[in-house]
Design a protein around this motif. Structure first.
Motif, PDB file in Angstrom:
ATOM      1  N   LYS A  79       0.824  -1.218   0.000  1.00 31.30           N
ATOM      2  CA  LYS A  79       0.000   0.000   0.000  1.00 31.30           C
ATOM      3  C   LYS A  79       0.854   1.262   0.000  1.00 31.30           C
ATOM      4  O   LYS A  79       1.748   1.422   0.838  1.00 31.30           O
ATOM      5  N   HIS A  95       5.934   6.629   6.283  1.00 37.48           N
ATOM      6  CA  HIS A  95       5.653   8.019   5.879  1.00 37.48           C
ATOM      7  C   HIS A  95       4.262   8.181   5.267  1.00 37.48           C
ATOM      8  O   HIS A  95       3.585   7.216   4.928  1.00 37.48           O
ATOM      9  N   GLY A  96       3.862   9.449   5.123  1.00 35.93           N
ATOM     10  CA  GLY A  96       2.576   9.779   4.524  1.00 35.93           C
ATOM     11  C   GLY A  96       2.711  10.118   3.047  1.00 35.93           C
ATOM     12  O   GLY A  96       3.712   9.770   2.402  1.00 35.93           O
ATOM     13  N   SER A  97       1.703  10.845   2.534  1.00 35.97           N
ATOM     14  CA  SER A  97       1.622  11.077   1.088  1.00 35.97           C
ATOM     15  C   SER A  97       2.489  12.253   0.629  1.00 35.97           C
ATOM     16  O   SER A  97       2.520  12.572  -0.561  1.00 35.97           O
ATOM     17  N   ALA A  98       3.185  12.900   1.572  1.00 33.35           N
ATOM     18  CA  ALA A  98       4.160  13.961   1.273  1.00 33.35           C
ATOM     19  C   ALA A  98       3.683  14.934   0.196  1.00 33.35           C
ATOM     20  O   ALA A  98       4.302  15.060  -0.863  1.00 33.35           O
ATOM     21  N   PRO A  99       2.598  15.667   0.458  1.00 35.45           N
ATOM     22  CA  PRO A  99       2.064  16.570  -0.570  1.00 35.45           C
ATOM     23  C   PRO A  99       3.083  17.610  -1.042  1.00 35.45           C
ATOM     24  O   PRO A  99       2.998  18.079  -2.187  1.00 35.45           O
ATOM     25  N   ASP A 100       4.047  17.948  -0.174  1.00 33.03           N
ATOM     26  CA  ASP A 100       5.026  18.983  -0.560  1.00 33.03           C
ATOM     27  C   ASP A 100       5.924  18.555  -1.721  1.00 33.03           C
ATOM     28  O   ASP A 100       6.467  19.403  -2.427  1.00 33.03           O
ATOM     29  N   ASN A 141      -6.354   4.510   6.548  1.00 32.47           N
ATOM     30  CA  ASN A 141      -5.365   3.583   7.126  1.00 32.47           C
ATOM     31  C   ASN A 141      -5.920   2.932   8.379  1.00 32.47           C
ATOM     32  O   ASN A 141      -5.853   1.730   8.564  1.00 32.47           O
ATOM     33  N   PRO A 144       1.022   5.451   0.602  1.00 29.90           N
ATOM     34  CA  PRO A 144       0.363   6.274   1.622  1.00 29.90           C
ATOM     35  C   PRO A 144      -0.901   6.922   1.081  1.00 29.90           C
ATOM     36  O   PRO A 144      -1.005   7.201  -0.106  1.00 29.90           O
ATOM     37  N   THR A 145      -1.857   7.160   1.962  1.00 29.51           N
ATOM     38  CA  THR A 145      -3.094   7.833   1.574  1.00 29.51           C
ATOM     39  C   THR A 145      -3.267   9.095   2.417  1.00 29.51           C
ATOM     40  O   THR A 145      -2.855   9.125   3.580  1.00 29.51           O
ATOM     41  N   THR A 146      -3.849  10.098   1.806  1.00 30.90           N
ATOM     42  CA  THR A 146      -4.027  11.386   2.486  1.00 30.90           C
ATOM     43  C   THR A 146      -5.249  11.347   3.392  1.00 30.90           C
ATOM     44  O   THR A 146      -6.288  10.821   2.997  1.00 30.90           O
ATOM     45  N   THR A 147      -5.104  11.898   4.592  1.00 33.68           N
ATOM     46  CA  THR A 147      -6.251  12.052   5.502  1.00 33.68           C
ATOM     47  C   THR A 147      -6.440  13.540   5.754  1.00 33.68           C
ATOM     48  O   THR A 147      -5.510  14.201   6.237  1.00 33.68           O
ATOM     49  N   ASN A 180      11.791   9.378  -2.148  1.00 39.05           N
ATOM     50  CA  ASN A 180      12.664   8.230  -1.888  1.00 39.05           C
ATOM     51  C   ASN A 180      11.785   6.966  -1.777  1.00 39.05           C
ATOM     52  O   ASN A 180      10.961   6.872  -0.874  1.00 39.05           O
ATOM     53  N   LEU A 229      11.879   9.229   7.510  1.00 37.17           N
ATOM     54  CA  LEU A 229      10.684   8.563   7.011  1.00 37.17           C
ATOM     55  C   LEU A 229      10.907   7.926   5.641  1.00 37.17           C
ATOM     56  O   LEU A 229      10.238   6.954   5.289  1.00 37.17           O
ATOM     57  N   GLU A 236       3.328  -1.221   4.174  1.00 31.73           N
ATOM     58  CA  GLU A 236       3.371   0.182   3.748  1.00 31.73           C
ATOM     59  C   GLU A 236       4.520   0.892   4.449  1.00 31.73           C
ATOM     60  O   GLU A 236       5.034   0.418   5.460  1.00 31.73           O
TER      61      GLU A 236
END
Ligand code: NAD
Length: 332
Positions: free
Chosen positions: A67, A260-265, A82, A69-72, A273, A241, A257
């Protein structure tokens, strides 16, 4: 043997890093049949539901799931998918190893510990309500059944991996009933594993000890929120992360999974990475019993990092996701 794997690409950098991990797993020498399933904002946009029933069924039916990452949404909007996946499928154990990697300069060498986080209850039960305007109550659920189950997972993991000690991390000095029950449950299970040492540590002291000397810990077991926080801390001890994998394990089911998260930045830039998700793929291979392939992929990642020529931005390098993945494939 061909394994059936559900791939949830996820949001943000999810499709980028999960694509990389899939390529590496396909090159591992093990045969996979992949089926993609949507979750998170991607599923909400495409299907009007952040966690479609078809995705839950695809995870249930697969030999294992990889999986992204998914945004919350923060504060408002839908609940974390998650947390929902872990609760609906009773993936009660979150396994997060923190192991030093070559070529990544960190404060300590030779860190090798495991954080085991209870995944189904605690404050993540999602039981919050407004008592009166301006006063909100969140219920932190601790049960004997879930506490004994996670303690048993910790001791069985310690036994299988020939570890020396399990430490229960808690706040039973203040949360006398709830964490008192968690600690008692760990003590009860510890008695069944006399060959493995057992001790306990209050969570705030554990945070300080991890930062000042992480080598004093081996396997650490704790409830949900403490595990969430301390596993990010331990990920920081070994490079952050971008390099920390995890597994969510239940009875006969598992979802792998990154921490780390979905790292929008950095999403969509092709610079994330993929190491954390590739190493989650290594955990997936070990879960399937494919030890040689797991060792091969792990060696390839470690060789690329040790060479230091193809590092991604989070590790101080210039390489993008594709270049890093190609370097790993080259090693394989
Ligand atoms: P994050 O982990 O996405 O990002 C934190 C920082 O680490 C950012 O600067 C990011 O660029 C960097 N980073 C993370 N992964 C990286 C990688 N592979 N390569 C390079 N840099 C990386 O945490 P956040 O910003 O707090 O959360 C973003 C979203 O992800 C939120 O919606 C959150 O709820 C969600 N989230 C999802 C999961 C999951 O799906 N398991 C886990 C944590 C957070």
């Amino acid at each position: 043997m061909t394994y059936s794997i559900t791939l949830i690409p996820g949001d943000g950098i999810g499709p980028e890093v999960s694509g990389a991990a899939r390529q590496v797993l396909d090159a591992s020498g093990v045969a996979f049949q992949w089926q993609e399933a949507l979750a998170g904002v991607a599923a909400l946009d495409a299907l009007g539901d952040p966690l479609p029933e078809a995705t839950i069924e695809a995870v249930r039916a697969a030999d294992a799931t990889l999986k992204g990452p998914t945004t919350t949404p923060t504060g408002v909007g839908f609940r974390s998918v998650n947390v929902a996946i872990r609760q609906q499928l009773v993936l009660y154990a979150n396994f997060r190893p923190a192991r030093s990697l070559p070529g990544i300069k960190t404060r300590y060498d030779d860190v090798d510990l495991i954080v085991i986080r209870e995944n189904t209850e605690g404050l993540y039960s999602g039981l919050e309500h407004v008592v009166v305007p301006g006063v909100v109550e969140s219920l932190r659920i601790i049960t004997a059944i879930a506490s004994e189950r996670i303690a048993r997972f910790a001791f069985e993991t310690a036994e299988r991996q020939q570890r020396r000690r399990v430490t229960c991390v808690h706040k039973a000095n203040i949360l006398k009933l709830s964490d008192g029950l968690f600690l008692d449950s760990c003590r009860k299970i510890a008695a069944e594993f006399p060959a493995i040492e057992f001790d306990d540590c209050i969570v705030d002291a554990a945070a300080m000890k991890l930062v000042s000397n992480p080598h004093q810990f081996d396997v650490m077991v704790m409830e949900n929120l403490f595990g969430d926080i301390l596993s990010d801390l331990t990920s920081g001890l070994v490079g952050g992360l971008g390099v920390t994998p995890s597994a969510n394990v239940g009875d006969g089911m598992a979802v792998f999974e990154a921490v780390h998260g979905s790292a929008p930045d950095i999403a969509g830039k092709g610079i994330a990475n993929p190491t954390a998700l590739i190493l989650s793929g290594v955990l997936l291979l070990r879960y399937l019993g494919e030890k040689e392939a797991a060792d091969r992929v792990e060696r390839a990642i470690r060789a690329v990092l040790a060479a230091g020529e193809t590092m991604t931005g989070d590790l101080g390098g210039q390489a993008n996701t594709k270049q890093f993945t190609e370097a790993v494939l080259g090693e394989l």
